[in-house]
Design an enzyme around this catalytic site. Sequence first.
Site, PDB file in Angstrom:
ATOM      1  CG  HIS A 101      -5.751   1.411   5.078  1.00  0.00           C
ATOM      2  ND1 HIS A 101      -5.317   2.371   5.960  1.00  0.00           N
ATOM      3  CD2 HIS A 101      -4.732   0.533   4.933  1.00  0.00           C
ATOM      4  CE1 HIS A 101      -4.074   2.093   6.320  1.00  0.00           C
ATOM      5  NE2 HIS A 101      -3.691   0.985   5.709  1.00  0.00           N
TER       6      HIS A 101
ATOM      7  CD  GLU B 272      -3.618  -3.128   7.144  1.00  0.00           C
ATOM      8  OE1 GLU B 272      -2.495  -3.348   6.684  1.00  0.00           O
ATOM      9  OE2 GLU B 272      -4.227  -2.073   6.956  1.00  0.00           O
TER      10      GLU B 272
ATOM     11  CE  LYS C  28       0.075   3.196   4.777  1.00  0.00           C
ATOM     12  NZ  LYS C  28       0.098   3.298   6.209  1.00  0.00           N
TER      13      LYS C  28
ATOM     14  CG  ASN D 178      -1.689   1.218   1.453  1.00  0.00           C
ATOM     15  OD1 ASN D 178      -1.762   2.061   0.550  1.00  0.00           O
ATOM     16  ND2 ASN D 178      -2.294   1.371   2.624  1.00  0.00           N
TER      17      ASN D 178
ATOM     18  CD  GLU E  10      -2.913   5.130   6.863  1.00  0.00           C
ATOM     19  OE1 GLU E  10      -2.871   5.248   5.624  1.00  0.00           O
ATOM     20  OE2 GLU E  10      -1.975   4.638   7.530  1.00  0.00           O
TER      21      GLU E  10
ATOM     22  CB  SER F 223       5.089  -2.483  12.021  1.00  0.00           C
ATOM     23  OG  SER F 223       4.580  -1.193  12.303  1.00  0.00           O
TER      24      SER F 223
ATOM     25  N   GLY G 180       2.146   1.541  10.892  1.00  0.00           N
ATOM     26  CA  GLY G 180       3.072   2.666  10.792  1.00  0.00           C
ATOM     27  C   GLY G 180       3.706   3.054  12.123  1.00  0.00           C
TER      28      GLY G 180
END
Length: 254
Positions: free
Chosen positions: A97, A169, A13, A11, A99, A215, A175
Site C-alpha cells: 500500500h 492506487e 487502516k 482498508n 502508505e 477516494s 485520502g
Amino acid sequence: MENRTPLIAGNWKMYKTPTEAGEAARKLAGLVAGVTGVEAMVAPAFVAIPAVARALSGTEIALGAQNLHWEDQGAFTGECSAAMLKDAGCDYVIIGHSERRHLFGETDEAVNKKVRAALAHGLKPVLCVGETEGERDAGHTMDVLDVQVARGLDGLSITAESGLVVAYEPVWAIGTGRTATPDQAQEAHAHIREKLGQVLGKPLANSTRILYGGSVKPGNIAELMTEPDLDGALVGGASLDPASFADLVRFRAA
Ligand code: PEP
C-alpha cells in the site's frame, strides 16, 4: 471478455478498536446479505482480525490483513507472518500500500518477498501500485507502474489458484478527495493488464482482477466501474461507515 467478479475491498487502516471493528463487520454483513455477483472484503488492523473473523463467520464477506512480514516466524518485533494471518482466518492480504511504501519505506524488494510469503501460505495478495503526483506530472506514470508490477512479481510462480489481485492506487488520489477520472483509471488499468500479460502470460493477466483505489465513494463508483479494466475498488475512507461501504458493494444497484 473475461468474467472477473468485482471485488470491493475496505482498508480500515489504523481505525477501529477490535470492539468497533467487530460491530462494523456485523452491521456490514447484515447490510450486504443477499448481494450477488460482487465479492466484499474488509481488512481491519491486526489486533481486530479475530473479532472481525468471528463477526464474519458464516457470511460471504472475506477477511483481509493490511500487511505481513515475509518470514514465517522469528525475532521481528511488531510483525505478523502469513502463517499467523492464515490461521487467524484471513483470505487476503494487502501488500505494498502506498502508505507502507511512503511512510514506512517499503521497497519493491520487500513487496516481492511479501507476495511470495502470502502465496506460500494460501493468502491472496492484493498488490498495490501507483504513481505520485510528481511522477504523473513528469509523464512517468506508466514507467512507475511497469517497475512496480515487474519487481513486485519477479520470480514468483503465480497461477489462477493464487488469487492474485492488483490494486491501482494513484498516490495523489488516496485520502485526498481527488479521484482519477474514469479515463485516467482505465488507461492505467489497461497498461497494468498489458504488463501483467508480459509477466504472467495473457490468459492469467485477463483473469486477474485489477482494483481502482483513490477516494472511491458511493457517488462515483458506478461510473468508474463501467470501464472495462476496472474490476472493483480498494476503499479507505468510505469503507469505515458500514452503510457507505454497503452502498459501494451494491454499486450495481445504485
Ligand atoms: C486506500 O487507502 O487504499 C484508499 C484508496 O483510501 P481512500 O479511499 O480514502 O482514498
